[in-house]
Structure formats: C-alpha cells, structure tokens
Design an enzyme around this catalytic site. Sequence first.
Site, PDB file in Angstrom:
ATOM      1  N   GLN A 216      76.876  -0.999  28.701  1.00  0.00           N
ATOM      2  CA  GLN A 216      75.901  -1.992  29.156  1.00  0.00           C
ATOM      3  C   GLN A 216      74.897  -2.271  28.034  1.00  0.00           C
ATOM      4  O   GLN A 216      74.345  -1.343  27.434  1.00  0.00           O
ATOM      5  CB  GLN A 216      75.170  -1.504  30.400  1.00  0.00           C
ATOM      6  CG  GLN A 216      74.193  -2.527  30.971  1.00  0.00           C
ATOM      7  CD  GLN A 216      73.604  -2.098  32.311  1.00  0.00           C
ATOM      8  OE1 GLN A 216      74.065  -1.147  32.936  1.00  0.00           O
ATOM      9  NE2 GLN A 216      72.596  -2.813  32.770  1.00  0.00           N
ATOM     10  N   ASP A 217      74.674  -3.572  27.747  1.00  0.00           N
ATOM     11  CA  ASP A 217      73.670  -4.001  26.755  1.00  0.00           C
ATOM     12  C   ASP A 217      74.014  -3.541  25.328  1.00  0.00           C
ATOM     13  O   ASP A 217      73.139  -3.093  24.576  1.00  0.00           O
ATOM     14  CB  ASP A 217      72.268  -3.489  27.123  1.00  0.00           C
ATOM     15  CG  ASP A 217      71.714  -4.180  28.361  1.00  0.00           C
ATOM     16  OD1 ASP A 217      72.399  -5.044  28.922  1.00  0.00           O
ATOM     17  OD2 ASP A 217      70.581  -3.852  28.761  1.00  0.00           O
TER      18      ASP A 217
ATOM     19  N   GLN B  83      71.488   0.806  30.594  1.00  0.00           N
ATOM     20  CA  GLN B  83      71.105   0.084  29.371  1.00  0.00           C
ATOM     21  C   GLN B  83      71.086   1.032  28.167  1.00  0.00           C
ATOM     22  O   GLN B  83      70.345   2.011  28.149  1.00  0.00           O
ATOM     23  CB  GLN B  83      69.727  -0.564  29.524  1.00  0.00           C
ATOM     24  CG  GLN B  83      69.665  -1.639  30.601  1.00  0.00           C
ATOM     25  CD  GLN B  83      69.139  -1.097  31.913  1.00  0.00           C
ATOM     26  OE1 GLN B  83      69.382   0.058  32.271  1.00  0.00           O
ATOM     27  NE2 GLN B  83      68.397  -1.925  32.637  1.00  0.00           N
TER      28      GLN B  83
ATOM     29  N   ARG C 267      76.002 -14.125  33.129  1.00  0.00           N
ATOM     30  CA  ARG C 267      75.108 -14.332  34.269  1.00  0.00           C
ATOM     31  C   ARG C 267      73.703 -14.603  33.731  1.00  0.00           C
ATOM     32  O   ARG C 267      73.356 -14.187  32.616  1.00  0.00           O
ATOM     33  CB  ARG C 267      75.118 -13.134  35.211  1.00  0.00           C
ATOM     34  CG  ARG C 267      74.685 -11.815  34.593  1.00  0.00           C
ATOM     35  CD  ARG C 267      74.656 -10.711  35.629  1.00  0.00           C
ATOM     36  NE  ARG C 267      74.213  -9.433  35.061  1.00  0.00           N
ATOM     37  CZ  ARG C 267      73.687  -8.447  35.779  1.00  0.00           C
ATOM     38  NH1 ARG C 267      73.522  -8.599  37.086  1.00  0.00           N
ATOM     39  NH2 ARG C 267      73.326  -7.320  35.199  1.00  0.00           N
TER      40      ARG C 267
ATOM     41  N   ASP D 208      76.625  -7.288  30.621  1.00  0.00           N
ATOM     42  CA  ASP D 208      75.608  -7.984  29.810  1.00  0.00           C
ATOM     43  C   ASP D 208      75.669  -7.517  28.355  1.00  0.00           C
ATOM     44  O   ASP D 208      74.640  -7.341  27.702  1.00  0.00           O
ATOM     45  CB  ASP D 208      74.194  -7.713  30.356  1.00  0.00           C
ATOM     46  CG  ASP D 208      74.059  -8.080  31.832  1.00  0.00           C
ATOM     47  OD1 ASP D 208      74.862  -8.862  32.331  1.00  0.00           O
ATOM     48  OD2 ASP D 208      73.123  -7.550  32.475  1.00  0.00           O
TER      49      ASP D 208
END
Length: 529
Positions: free
Chosen positions: A345-346, A323, A435, A367
């Site tokens: 990620q993120d 993250q 998701r 994500d």
Amino acid sequence: MDNHFLSLLCVTFFVVHCLGVVHGSPITSCSQTPHPEVCNNFIGLNLLETNEFTPLAFRDQSLLVTLNEAREAHQLMSAMDLSSLDEKAKLALADCLELYEDAIEHLNHSSNSKNPSDSQTWLSAAMTNQKTCQNGFVDFNLASYLESSPFMVTNFSKSLSNSLAINQAASSVLSYAAYKPKQGGGRRLLADDGFPSWVSFTDRRLLQSTGVASKADIVVAQDGSGSYKTISEAVAAAAKRKGTGRFVIYVKRGVYKENVEIKKTVKNLMFIGDGIDATIVTGSKNAQDGSTTFRSATFAVSGSGFIAKDMTFENTAGPQKHQAVALRSGADFSVFYGCSFKGYQDTLYVYSQRQFYRNCDIYGTIDFIFGDAAAIFQSCNIYIRKPMSNQKITVTAQGRSDPGENTGIVIHNSRVTAAPDMRAVQGSFKSYLGRPWKEYSRTVFMKCTLDGLIDPSGWLPWSGNFALSTLYYGEYMNTGGGAGTSGRVKWPGFHVITSATEAGKFTVGNFLAGNSWIPATGVPFDSGL
C-alpha cells in the site's frame, strides 16, 4: 495620454482582473474567487489604494496575502505548548512545521516569478503541503485535533485557493503576452531518446552511458571500495559541496538498509546504481508502527533536479502494515529512469511538482501510485501484487484537492499486469485503475496495455458519491483484456477520450507546461502521443 492608450489600459486591466478564464468560466475579481469573503477582506481595498493597475497587481496582492497567512500559521505552530500533546500529535506537528516552511518557500518563488505556469506548479505544491499537514493527524486518528488546533484558524488554505484561481485566470493573458510562441518556432518537448526536455544534454549522456563509476563525484560501496559505505553519508557529503551543479553519486550493487532523506536545499543530485535488483535501498517504516505516511518513505527527495537510474527502492513492511512508502518525491524536475519501486500500500508517493518516470517497474496493491504531483509515467511496467484477503486493489490515488491545481497522474504507453505472486490468484481479487483520494483527483491512462485482471468497471469509488462529479479520469486508446470501456463506471467525471486533441493535453510537453521552463539545450524534442 491619448484615448486609444487609455482604452487599451482599461481593457487590459478589465480582462486580467475580471475576465480571466478559470475552467472556461469568467472570474470577476474577488466575487468570483472560491472564497470571496477572504479575498475582499484582504485584497480589494489594498489594491484600490495602491493604484497599481498592472496585469500582475491583483495576482501579486493575492500572493502576498497568502504568504503572510502561511507565515502566521507557521508562527502559531512554532509557539505551541508541546507539553499538552501526546507523542503521535508531536510527530504530526513536526511534519507540519517542515511542510509549512516548504509552503512559504513555494509562495516566495511564486511571488518572484513572472511565469504563471511555474507559479501554478509551486502554488499547487503549497496546497499539497497544507493538506499533507492535515493528513498526518488523520493518519494517527487525531482528526478531531484539527478542529481546535490554533494553526487551522488562519485563512491560509482559503487564501491559497484564491491565489490558485487568480494566478490561473491571469495566466491566459500573461502567457500570451510574455510567452507567446514564435510562428514556426515551436520546440519539440520530448527528445527522440525519450527523455523530457528539462534533462540537459550532459545529463542525457550520463543516463545513456555505461561505466559511470569513472564519472561519479562520490562512490558508495558496502565493501569499502568506495568513498562511503552508506547512501546517507554520501548525501551528507553532497550537501556540503560548493555550487549547485550536477553531482553524481554512484551506488554499487548491494542491499542498503537505511532511510534516506534529501532535503530541498540539496539540488541536482544524480544517483546511478548497478541495475534493478542489484542496487537496492530498503526500509520498513509504516503507519501501523507509528509513522505518518509522509515519514514512512524509505527514500525521500525534495531537492529539485533529482535524477535516479538503475536502482530499486523498496519498503518491506508488507500489506498488513498498511501505508508504507518506498519512495517519496517532492523534487521539481525529477526523473527516474530504469528504476524499480516495490511495496504494497502506498508504494510510490509522487508527492508534488513536476516528475517523469521512464522504463520503470512499480509494484503494489492499494493506492500504490499516489500523490499530488504533475507526474508522467512512460514505458513503465505496473505490477499488481497479491493483497490481503478481502482487499480491493487500486493502482492510483491522485490527490488534487483544488480545481486550480495543475497536477495529475498520467500513465502513457505502459503496461498494467499481475506480479508473479498474483498470477495464479488474480481471479480472487478485484483490481481497479484508481480511486479519488481528493475531490479533484485527476488520472489518465493513454495507449497502455491493461491486462484482464482490471475489473470491467475500471475505477473504484473512495466513499459513496465523493468526488464522482469533480474528478477527471480518462482513458485513451488502451488495449488488452482489461481495456474495454463498455462496462466502465458512469460517473460524470469519467471520460472515454476519443479526441487526439483532448488526449494531447496530457502529453509530456503540454501537461508539464514545457514551453515556459524548458532550458535552451539545443537538443531536438518530440511532443505528442
């Protein structure tokens, strides 16, 4: 008092307090709230004792109870003995203190507002704050701490869930009474130039103009030719200005290695750069090196009315650091136009409240568009980067945790494709549209081009059957090699949208509840798909 008036009063009270509709089903006072035991303990008796049979009485009582619960939780946190906590727990607690302060402010706004749409947005944001507080402990593998933590013993989250349901139930009646549109006078909600309706005429002129340096209140330049050399210095200066009108900060081309935070008290800032990959704000905070996801943002903004144009925001921590947020926005009525967001990620944390992205580029792996805002992306490019080996790629992870929240991620007239580093190897990885991060996750792709790297199943589970019945994922009139829906997941919450009326719920005007808060700019607006 005549019988007709008495009958009308009784019917009004009954409809508002007992039959307000939540997701199409009736709500019967406390017994039909998500947590009736909490509602009955605090609301039922108090309401009966007040004899205030107004349409807002039940809602107002619920909000007051929830506000008191939030204050109690914040007081318990503030009084905690820090000597028994390790450093990571202290960091998570520091996040919680700020997040609960923010939640208290959202609840105050909701209590003072007679606009149920605004209230639902602010209550949703307060719910996001509460969940983010918990997430900080989870980020540090301290989830067990939450069970014994003193601020988790209050009824705040349950009262907040009740308030969301009650406000939503009341809104059908209140909206009709207070915000009933005039016949033939519906305002178009998206302007001909593509900007959302809350952007003022003056701000549109700024967004569309060139040569903005002469219009800027502050110029940031690394070479010393401006007012300041760092963005953070400019933000500090803006915070000291008098008034809350639009304040323009022009950031000249350059790579600004700094973590910038714009607090909720600093409103109506506009940042204008020299273009994508010309004006770059960069940092590398991440979860692996001891930051909560919330605090890892290179650029974080909470002050409402924020606008950014022609800038790149990036987090260079890399995929191995997990993250690592490039930009976090919790700014209500925020707009990002012609900007780029780069990470893995993120990448882009659409944290809370109402947000609009136009002509932007978003890069990432897992994500990488996530959060719990009511966020719409129009005419954007979404680039899937090469992940680490054995990783699965998910474009979105929407964080709606309560059915009463008016939040979701809507991607409209945009393109999902491979980034340059992914093109040669895209067959080696599986890529999905999203998701479910939380139980009521809501994401819609409308009229987008989905390239062939999107897996035929389209969507990826979070864990087992979690949220598959309660989420809402929709696809409407998408094209491209990855847009076919015949092989899509068979989850109860997944919808191939065939109705323009259903898809219309997710347009800028409808999804962002435009009619209740759009300023009278006199600018023509265009609503629809």
